[in-house]
Write a protein that holds these residues in place. Structure first.
Motif, PDB file in Angstrom:
ATOM      1  N   VAL A 277       0.874  -1.175   0.000  1.00 27.19           N
ATOM      2  CA  VAL A 277       0.000   0.000   0.000  1.00 27.19           C
ATOM      3  C   VAL A 277       0.908   1.221   0.000  1.00 27.19           C
ATOM      4  CG1 VAL A 277      -1.705   1.299   1.327  1.00 27.19           C
ATOM      5  CG2 VAL A 277      -1.908  -1.182   1.111  1.00 27.19           C
ATOM      6  N   VAL A 278       0.729   2.096  -0.989  1.00 25.14           N
ATOM      7  CA  VAL A 278       1.632   3.236  -1.148  1.00 25.14           C
ATOM      8  C   VAL A 278       0.958   4.565  -0.828  1.00 25.14           C
ATOM      9  CG1 VAL A 278       3.142   2.103  -2.812  1.00 25.14           C
ATOM     10  CG2 VAL A 278       1.101   3.306  -3.625  1.00 25.14           C
ATOM     11  N   GLY A 279      -0.345   4.532  -0.570  1.00 25.70           N
ATOM     12  CA  GLY A 279      -1.030   5.776  -0.241  1.00 25.70           C
ATOM     13  C   GLY A 279      -2.522   5.557  -0.267  1.00 25.70           C
ATOM     14  N   TYR A 280      -3.261   6.632  -0.073  1.00 29.30           N
ATOM     15  CA  TYR A 280      -4.716   6.512  -0.161  1.00 29.30           C
ATOM     16  C   TYR A 280      -5.324   7.805  -0.686  1.00 29.30           C
ATOM     17  CZ  TYR A 280      -4.856   9.029   4.338  1.00 29.30           C
ATOM     18  OH  TYR A 280      -4.714   9.951   5.328  1.00 29.30           O
ATOM     19  N   LEU A 281      -6.541   7.659  -1.206  1.00 24.49           N
ATOM     20  CA  LEU A 281      -7.277   8.814  -1.723  1.00 24.49           C
ATOM     21  C   LEU A 281      -8.369   9.172  -0.734  1.00 24.49           C
ATOM     22  CD1 LEU A 281      -7.945   7.929  -5.458  1.00 24.49           C
ATOM     23  CD2 LEU A 281      -6.119   9.327  -4.508  1.00 24.49           C
ATOM     24  N   ARG A 282      -8.613  10.460  -0.586  1.00 21.86           N
ATOM     25  CA  ARG A 282      -9.768  10.904   0.194  1.00 21.86           C
ATOM     26  C   ARG A 282     -10.801  11.402  -0.811  1.00 21.86           C
ATOM     27  NH1 ARG A 282      -8.593  14.778   4.807  1.00 21.86           N
ATOM     28  NH2 ARG A 282      -7.565  16.025   3.206  1.00 21.86           N
ATOM     29  N   ARG A 283     -12.001  10.855  -0.663  1.00 20.42           N
ATOM     30  CA  ARG A 283     -13.014  11.091  -1.682  1.00 20.42           C
ATOM     31  C   ARG A 283     -14.325  11.542  -1.044  1.00 20.42           C
ATOM     32  NH1 ARG A 283     -13.188   7.489  -6.362  1.00 20.42           N
ATOM     33  NH2 ARG A 283     -11.855   6.187  -5.098  1.00 20.42           N
ATOM     34  N   LEU A 284     -14.969  12.542  -1.642  1.00 20.07           N
ATOM     35  CA  LEU A 284     -16.265  13.028  -1.151  1.00 20.07           C
ATOM     36  C   LEU A 284     -17.381  12.147  -1.704  1.00 20.07           C
ATOM     37  CD1 LEU A 284     -15.703  16.864  -1.546  1.00 20.07           C
ATOM     38  CD2 LEU A 284     -15.675  15.515   0.565  1.00 20.07           C
TER      39      LEU A 284
ATOM     40  N   SER B  86     -19.760  12.810  -3.492  1.00 18.66           N
ATOM     41  CA  SER B  86     -20.076  13.119  -4.891  1.00 18.66           C
ATOM     42  C   SER B  86     -19.110  12.406  -5.834  1.00 18.66           C
ATOM     43  CB  SER B  86     -19.949  14.616  -5.121  1.00 18.66           C
ATOM     44  OG  SER B  86     -18.598  15.004  -4.943  1.00 18.66           O
ATOM     45  N   GLY B  87     -18.043  11.817  -5.302  1.00 17.81           N
ATOM     46  CA  GLY B  87     -17.049  11.161  -6.145  1.00 17.81           C
ATOM     47  C   GLY B  87     -15.817  12.037  -6.323  1.00 17.81           C
ATOM     48  N   GLU B  88     -15.936  13.302  -5.931  1.00 19.12           N
ATOM     49  CA  GLU B  88     -14.808  14.218  -6.088  1.00 19.12           C
ATOM     50  C   GLU B  88     -13.647  13.791  -5.191  1.00 19.12           C
ATOM     51  OE1 GLU B  88     -13.616  18.747  -5.019  1.00 19.12           O
ATOM     52  OE2 GLU B  88     -15.757  18.317  -5.155  1.00 19.12           O
ATOM     53  N   ILE B  89     -12.419  13.840  -5.752  1.00 20.07           N
ATOM     54  CA  ILE B  89     -11.259  13.416  -4.970  1.00 20.07           C
ATOM     55  C   ILE B  89     -10.585  14.626  -4.333  1.00 20.07           C
ATOM     56  CG2 ILE B  89      -8.945  12.422  -5.183  1.00 20.07           C
ATOM     57  CD1 ILE B  89     -10.370  10.541  -7.308  1.00 20.07           C
ATOM     58  N   LEU B  90     -10.423  14.575  -3.010  1.00 17.17           N
ATOM     59  CA  LEU B  90      -9.809  15.682  -2.285  1.00 17.17           C
ATOM     60  C   LEU B  90      -8.310  15.702  -2.495  1.00 17.17           C
ATOM     61  CD1 LEU B  90     -11.613  15.637   1.181  1.00 17.17           C
ATOM     62  CD2 LEU B  90     -11.757  17.404  -0.580  1.00 17.17           C
ATOM     63  N   ASP B  91      -7.670  14.558  -2.188  1.00 18.30           N
ATOM     64  CA  ASP B  91      -6.214  14.502  -2.363  1.00 18.30           C
ATOM     65  C   ASP B  91      -5.720  13.071  -2.299  1.00 18.30           C
ATOM     66  OD1 ASP B  91      -6.679  13.974   0.290  1.00 18.30           O
ATOM     67  OD2 ASP B  91      -5.472  15.607   1.087  1.00 18.30           O
ATOM     68  N   HIS B  92      -4.443  12.921  -2.582  1.00 15.08           N
ATOM     69  CA  HIS B  92      -3.779  11.632  -2.484  1.00 15.08           C
ATOM     70  C   HIS B  92      -2.739  11.748  -1.384  1.00 15.08           C
ATOM     71  CE1 HIS B  92      -0.564   8.751  -3.398  1.00 15.08           C
ATOM     72  NE2 HIS B  92      -1.582   7.968  -3.691  1.00 15.08           N
ATOM     73  N   VAL B  93      -2.823  10.882  -0.371  1.00 16.18           N
ATOM     74  CA  VAL B  93      -1.896  10.948   0.756  1.00 16.18           C
ATOM     75  C   VAL B  93      -0.926   9.769   0.662  1.00 16.18           C
ATOM     76  CG1 VAL B  93      -1.700  11.035   3.268  1.00 16.18           C
ATOM     77  CG2 VAL B  93      -3.772  11.902   2.154  1.00 16.18           C
ATOM     78  N   PRO B  94       0.375  10.036   0.546  1.00 19.75           N
ATOM     79  CA  PRO B  94       1.313   8.910   0.445  1.00 19.75           C
ATOM     80  C   PRO B  94       1.514   8.220   1.793  1.00 19.75           C
ATOM     81  CG  PRO B  94       2.480  11.007   0.277  1.00 19.75           C
ATOM     82  CD  PRO B  94       1.019  11.341   0.440  1.00 19.75           C
ATOM     83  N   LEU B  95       1.824   6.930   1.765  1.00 18.25           N
ATOM     84  CA  LEU B  95       2.063   6.145   2.981  1.00 18.25           C
ATOM     85  C   LEU B  95       3.324   5.330   2.790  1.00 18.25           C
ATOM     86  CD1 LEU B  95      -1.457   4.587   3.662  1.00 18.25           C
ATOM     87  CD2 LEU B  95      -0.300   6.207   5.168  1.00 18.25           C
ATOM     88  N   ASP B  96       3.984   5.015   3.906  1.00 21.40           N
ATOM     89  CA  ASP B  96       5.171   4.180   3.839  1.00 21.40           C
ATOM     90  C   ASP B  96       4.904   2.921   4.667  1.00 21.40           C
ATOM     91  OD1 ASP B  96       7.693   3.228   3.450  1.00 21.40           O
ATOM     92  OD2 ASP B  96       8.592   4.445   5.050  1.00 21.40           O
ATOM     93  N   LEU B  97       4.418   1.879   4.011  1.00 22.40           N
ATOM     94  CA  LEU B  97       4.091   0.638   4.712  1.00 22.40           C
ATOM     95  C   LEU B  97       4.856  -0.517   4.058  1.00 22.40           C
ATOM     96  CD1 LEU B  97       0.232   1.177   5.031  1.00 22.40           C
ATOM     97  CD2 LEU B  97       1.830   1.021   6.945  1.00 22.40           C
TER      98      LEU B  97
END
Ligand SMILES: [Zn+2]
Ligand SMILES: [Zn+2]
Length: 777
Positions: free
Chosen positions: A604-611, A613-624
């Motif tokens: 897993v390299v990151g995640y998306l935050r989504r409203l 309505s389907g609109e994407i707020l941002d992409h947050v990177p992760l280090d796992l």
């Protein structure tokens, strides 16, 4: 019957006001009523039992009840596989109670997949008031004093596989009296035992038989199942003994009108990558529920999640309050736990009409005595046809028509089903898939078996043959068992039972804990922890929302706090798959189809935050760290020339389109496999690549999501042609221009549903199907 059928009338009312050209109904079928067929009580039935059953309202048994009871009584293992509300219980109550009456030392064991169902069946058995039977529960809720009493005096024990595994078999010596006279083992709702859980239960039943034999008993197995394909085969694999099937259902059923319903596309919204969006199945179900309640129809709406059930009930109430507040008050969501009193209250208020509409999750599918409703709305395919018919079976009283509406959700399987009515209405229910040979199940189960009683050569045959023998050698190498002249003996200090989770998929579970209160909310499989409880993930538990603060894989702990943000999160990952061993391979010109063992590495390299309505707020990177899964997969390869060739017979794809075409074909195939195996799209995963290192060609993999596999990939390999045919149809029937959740988009895609090429996927599937289908077939 007279006049127009009630189901048809209700459907017309629900559709009133919708212009003919815009009807969401894709198909309507009329299922005729079934006339009851009864027979005399078997001549071996004791007269006091007949009077007890008559007092409880059973005057004469139906044919299937007596057919199954007779077989069991003759000592034959039997599975009764008939519809909802067909009185399967009597099929085992009859022989069990007759034997317990005839021999005042005989005993019986009843197993249910859920505590709620077990409690109901216990209540029914106790309700007959047959003297001397002393039915008693023995499950996680039974207080110690009652456990002691049950062990010493009960002659009919009601329990579940978990308790049999942890509480009964490990201390069989204390149950010697019970095992010595064990006549029957009842396995109720046995279609619930599938996948990894089913594989564990299959070995658990073999352990049970071995222990019973040790005390000189050889119990008859009586299994009850929803209608499934090849019930004798599924039951025999599960129980480990040859079972005879009784499928001729003699119970009455009212006529039913079944409507397949596809919610309309919404003009005003668009989803991921601009894809069109349909009105949600839950919102559509709310509208239908409200219309049916206005007509005075007693209706149950099945919705996939608790939150969805609340939302549907709320939506229906809101629409009804515009018509009549009193009606709005007669709609409820069923979300409470599984307490018997709560279910009784619900049953009676639906029965007397105090409630007219109830929205519920699948929790109500088992162990609730509700039948004869006017209508059932199924919002979203419940995963298996067995469940579908179980839910639909709540509608329809003899002599009175009823309505069943199946509302498709926005996913490829549902889309396929509403456009292929035969797949719902004429297909036998899918086979139950389980694999007692899975090494990740076999190893802990053999350890438990050896700790219960030494494993002899004779036992090995029953417990898995050569695979079991190899596993015992490995356990010996680990120093937990030792081979002696008379068998394999457990020599480790601690017994293994407590650490074997028969419902999980192996490995230490990750605990999800609320940091403030220390309350444990639930557990997550280690293999999916990075994707579901990574830092920042929104985690839902019983309708409440939490956000993850920290995930520690070493200690197996995810810390969360209560928070209900307006967005949802979805993990992004990088997946790699390696072929460890090819077990089967079929070669065709330019195409090959294989089954084998694979190693899937996911990071897993990151995640998306989504409203919403389907609109994407941002992409947050992760280090796992990357996670590896050893499992089984089915895959097909397509040669370069076949993909590129634009002449007839080739797919005519430009190199740039190939990854999207394969990826889209992979998503849809994952969505459609549940049509052939009793899995859910979350039980399986996939990888596609234009050039795979191990195969050297364009390859689409679909793999089991559990260590060692649970039989899903094997089913896909066995059903490759119908499976890929259905996949192709699901894509080509979807009316969207370039891919949407109803066809090739997947909610669990770790790559943000990119790239996807809908037309390319159809072209790829066409060349594959042409290659693997014999000419003229
Ligand atoms: Zn589509
Ligand atoms: Zn994907």
């Amino acid at each position: 019957m007279g006049g127009k059928d009630r189901g048809r009338v209700l459907l017309d009312r629900v559709l009133a006001g919708i212009p003919a050209g815009e009807s969401p109904v894709t198909h309507v079928a009329e299922l005729p009523q079934r006339i009851p067929r009864t027979v005399d009580w078997p001549e071996w039935t004791p007269s006091e039992l007949i009077s007890a059953l008559r007092v409880c309202g059973v005057d004469r048994p139906w044919v299937h009840q007596v057919a199954a009871a007779n077989l069991a009584r003759e000592g034959r293992h039997v599975v009764v596989a008939t519809g909802t509300a067909s009185g399967k219980s009597l099929a085992y109550q009859l022989p069990v109670l007759a034997d317990l009456l005839a021999d005042n030392k005989a005993t019986a064991l009843y197993l249910a997949p859920t505590k709620a169902l077990g409690a109901d069946q216990l209540r029914a058995a106790a309700g007959f008031g047959v003297p001397g039977v002393r039915p008693a529960p023995f499950d996680g809720d039974t207080p110690p004093a009652e456990r002691d009493w049950a062990r010493a005096h009960a002659r009919w024990i009601f329990t579940n596989p978990d308790m049999l595994h942890r509480g009964i078999l490990p201390s069989h010596g204390r149950w010697a009296g019970f095992f010595r006279r064990l006549r029957y083992v009842v396995v109720d709702e046995c279609h619930a035992y599938r996948g990894v859980f089913g594989s564990h239960v299959a070995l658990l039943l073999r352990r049970l038989r071995r222990v019973a034999r040790r005390y000189g008993a050889d119990p008859v197995f009586v299994l009850a199942s929803a209608t499934v394909a090849a019930p004798e085969r599924s039951a025999s694999v599960l129980a480990g003994v040859e079972c005879q099937a009784v499928v001729d259902d003699g119970s009455p059923r009212g006529a039913r009108t079944v409507a397949l319903w596809e919610p309309p596309l919404l003009d005003e919204l668009s989803g991921e990558n601009g894809a069109p969006v349909r009105r949600s199945a839950g919102a559509e179900a709310a509208r239908i529920l409200a219309d049916l309640v206005v007509e005075g129809a007693r209706t149950l709406a099945f919705v996939r999640s608790r939150r969805g059930a609340e939302f549907t009930a709320l939506g229906a109430r809101r629409q009804l309050s515009e018509v009549d507040d009193e009606l709005a008050g007669r709609v409820a969501a069923y979300r409470a736990g599984y307490l018997p009193e709560e279910r009784r209250a619900l049953e009676s208020s639906l029965d007397d009409g105090a409630l007219l509409g109830v929205a519920t999750t699948n929790a109500l599918e088992l162990g609730v005595d509700i039948a004869g409703l006017d209508a059932v709305v199924i919002a979203g395919y419940p995963g298996t046809l067995a469940s579908f018919w179980q839910q639909a079976g709540r509608a329809g009283r003899a002599g009175d028509g009823a309505l069943v509406v199946f509302v498709a959700r926005d996913d490829p399987l549902d889309t396929y089903l509403v456009h292929h009515p035969a797949a719902v209405l004429e297909r036998p229910v899918e086979a139950t898939v389980l694999d007692p040979g899975n090494p990740y199940v076999l190893t802990p189960q053999l350890a438990c078996a050896a700790a219960e009683l030494p494993v002899t050569d004779e036992d090995i045959d029953e417990l898995g043959g050569s695979a079991a023998a190899e596993t015992l050698e490995e356990l010996a190498a680990d120093g937990v068992v030792r081979r002696r002249r008379t068998g394999w003996y457990w020599v480790a200090r601690d017994r293994p039972h407590a650490s074997v989770d028969i419902r999980g998929s192996g490995g230490e579970q990750v605990a999800v804990v609320e940091a403030d209160t220390g309350r444990m909310l639930g557990t997550v499989d280690p293999s999916s922890a990075c994707a579901t409880v990574h830092p920042g993930a929104v985690y839902l538990h019983q309708g409440a929302s939490y956000v993850v603060d920290d995930l520690d894989l070493d200690t197996g702990l995810a810390l969360v706090h209560a928070e209900d943000p307006e967005w949802t999160t979805s993990a992004r990952d990088v997946v790699d798959i390696r072929v460890v061993r090819t077990l089967e391979e079929r070669r065709y010109p330019g195409v090959s189809v294989c089954l084998g063992e694979v190693e899937v590495t996911t990071q897993v390299v990151g995640y998306l935050r989504r409203l919403p309505s389907g609109e994407i707020l941002d992409h947050v990177p992760l280090d796992l760290p990357p996670q590896t899964l050893h499992t089984r997969a089915v895959w097909y390869t397509v040669s370069g020339p076949l993909l590129h060739d634009s002449a007839p017979g080739g797919a005519g794809l430009k190199p740039a389109h190939i990854p999207g075409a394969l990826h889209a074909a992979e998503h849809a195939a994952i969505g459609l496999l549940p049509l052939f195996a009793t899995c859910d799209r979350w039980d399986i995963g996939g990888v596609s690549t234009a050039a795979h290192t191990d195969t050297g060609e364009a390859t689409v993999f679909v793999h089991d999501g559990h260590p060692g596999g649970a039989g899903f990939a094997d089913r896909g390999f066995a059903a490759i042609t119908p499976w890929l045919t259905a996949t192709r149809e699901a894509i080509s029937f979807c009316e969207c221009p370039a891919g949407c959740p109803s066809c090739v988009q997947s909610p669990k895609c770790g790559n943000g549903n990119e790239p996807l090429d809908k037309t390319g996927a159809v072209a790829v599937l066409d060349v594959v199907l042409r290659a693997i289908t014999p000419a003229g077939a």
